[in-house]
Write a protein that holds these residues in place. Structure first.
Motif, PDB file in Angstrom:
ATOM      1  N   CYS A  80       0.851  -1.187   0.000  1.00 51.73           N
ATOM      2  CA  CYS A  80       0.000   0.000   0.000  1.00 51.73           C
ATOM      3  C   CYS A  80       0.887   1.237   0.000  1.00 51.73           C
ATOM      4  O   CYS A  80       1.870   1.300   0.736  1.00 51.73           O
ATOM      5  N   ASN A  81       0.544   2.203  -0.819  1.00 55.38           N
ATOM      6  CA  ASN A  81       1.335   3.430  -0.940  1.00 55.38           C
ATOM      7  C   ASN A  81       0.878   4.523   0.017  1.00 55.38           C
ATOM      8  O   ASN A  81       1.588   5.505   0.224  1.00 55.38           O
ATOM      9  N   SER A  82      -0.306   4.350   0.603  1.00 54.52           N
ATOM     10  CA  SER A  82      -0.859   5.398   1.460  1.00 54.52           C
ATOM     11  C   SER A  82      -0.275   5.339   2.873  1.00 54.52           C
ATOM     12  O   SER A  82       0.300   4.327   3.282  1.00 54.52           O
TER      13      SER A  82
ATOM     14  N   LEU B 200      -9.052   3.341  -4.073  1.00 54.90           N
ATOM     15  CA  LEU B 200      -9.402   3.528  -5.486  1.00 54.90           C
ATOM     16  C   LEU B 200      -8.385   4.400  -6.235  1.00 54.90           C
ATOM     17  O   LEU B 200      -8.640   4.843  -7.349  1.00 54.90           O
ATOM     18  N   GLN B 201      -7.246   4.618  -5.648  1.00 56.78           N
ATOM     19  CA  GLN B 201      -6.230   5.462  -6.292  1.00 56.78           C
ATOM     20  C   GLN B 201      -5.658   4.839  -7.564  1.00 56.78           C
ATOM     21  O   GLN B 201      -5.144   5.536  -8.436  1.00 56.78           O
ATOM     22  N   TRP B 202      -5.788   3.499  -7.673  1.00 54.01           N
ATOM     23  CA  TRP B 202      -5.092   2.794  -8.756  1.00 54.01           C
ATOM     24  C   TRP B 202      -6.020   2.052  -9.701  1.00 54.01           C
ATOM     25  O   TRP B 202      -5.573   1.200 -10.475  1.00 54.01           O
TER      26      TRP B 202
ATOM     27  N   LEU C  25      -3.341  -2.672  -5.974  1.00 53.69           N
ATOM     28  CA  LEU C  25      -1.903  -2.683  -6.253  1.00 53.69           C
ATOM     29  C   LEU C  25      -1.393  -4.091  -6.556  1.00 53.69           C
ATOM     30  O   LEU C  25      -0.195  -4.308  -6.674  1.00 53.69           O
ATOM     31  N   ASP C  26      -2.318  -5.020  -6.696  1.00 53.24           N
ATOM     32  CA  ASP C  26      -1.999  -6.395  -7.103  1.00 53.24           C
ATOM     33  C   ASP C  26      -2.315  -6.526  -8.590  1.00 53.24           C
ATOM     34  O   ASP C  26      -3.469  -6.454  -9.001  1.00 53.24           O
ATOM     35  N   THR C  27      -1.295  -6.710  -9.413  1.00 54.14           N
ATOM     36  CA  THR C  27      -1.508  -6.789 -10.862  1.00 54.14           C
ATOM     37  C   THR C  27      -2.307  -8.024 -11.264  1.00 54.14           C
ATOM     38  O   THR C  27      -2.852  -8.069 -12.364  1.00 54.14           O
ATOM     39  N   GLU C  28      -2.395  -9.018 -10.372  1.00 51.22           N
ATOM     40  CA  GLU C  28      -3.133 -10.247 -10.670  1.00 51.22           C
ATOM     41  C   GLU C  28      -4.548 -10.230 -10.081  1.00 51.22           C
ATOM     42  O   GLU C  28      -5.208 -11.264 -10.031  1.00 51.22           O
TER      43      GLU C  28
END
Length: 223
Positions: A43-45, A119-121, A93-96
């Protein structure tokens, strides 16, 4: 004076929350388990309430074989709901993520899956593929009163990305006759209620959802 009022309100809500937590018969085993799987711990937050910044374990997505094993075991236990609402980590943030959702829904007994996110991504995913992956619900943790308040709460300057993603999600969901239940969780800030309710972003998002967002703002946790 307003700080004292806010402190009193926080204490009141804390007492009410604790009382509700220990209410008789609140905690009862469900007939079948609802299973939450941490598909990623990334997580980036830097949310004010979260332990993300002090977490010591690796930040990484769950390995595919472990994920599939967890889903199979959940199904064998009778689970009909498998979600991605993790303790730390944003599922987007999980590409899968979409592949994992499709795998969960490949089991006929699983009737429900969803996740909580900032919902940032969302823009990282094709919106058509996102809607076709099988999600039934999404909870969006957010504020809707400008970049400064968002940055103060979430610790990142991603308000514009969140807002664009949210509008795109709600608009597409409406076009598709709302196959996904989108629930907005408005986080408490040091703003006056009237300032939030009158903010153009709040009003715009309210026009796109059937959820009564004003009801959240009118709770005691806001000034």
């Amino acid at each position: 004076q307003w700080r004292l009022i806010r402190t009193i309100r926080i204490l009141k809500n804390t007492v009410l929350h604790i009382a509700a937590t220990f209410e008789p018969r609140r905690w009862r085993a469900t007939p079948v388990p609802d299973v939450s799987i941490e598909n990623t711990s990334i997580c980036n937050s830097h949310c004010v309430f979260c332990a993300n910044d002090i977490m010591r374990r690796p930040r990484q997505p769950m390995k595919a074989d472990i994920f599939r094993k967890a889903v199979i075991e959940a199904v064998e236990m009778g689970a009909t709901a498998v979600n991605f609402s993790v303790m730390i980590g944003d599922p987007l943030l999980d590409t899968e993520l979409l592949e994992r959702a499709r795998y969960v829904k490949s089991f006929p007994q699983v009737r429900e899956t969803g996740f909580t996110t900032t919902l940032q991504w969302l823009h990282r995913f094709d919106l058509n593929e996102f809607f076709e992956s099988g999600f039934d619900w999404i909870v969006v943790s957010t504020t809707l009163s400008g970049r400064e308040q968002y940055r103060n709460f979430f610790g990142v300057d991603k308000y514009d990305a969140m807002l664009a993603n949210l509008i795109a999600l709600l608009t597409e969901n409406h076009k598709r006759k709302k196959p996904i239940e989108v629930v907005l969780s408005i986080k408490p800030t040091l703003e006056r209620r009237k300032d939030i309710l009158n903010h153009p972003d709040f009003r715009r998002v309210q026009s796109l959802t059937d959820q009564n967002l004003s009801k959240q703002i009118n709770r005691e946790r806001f000034l």
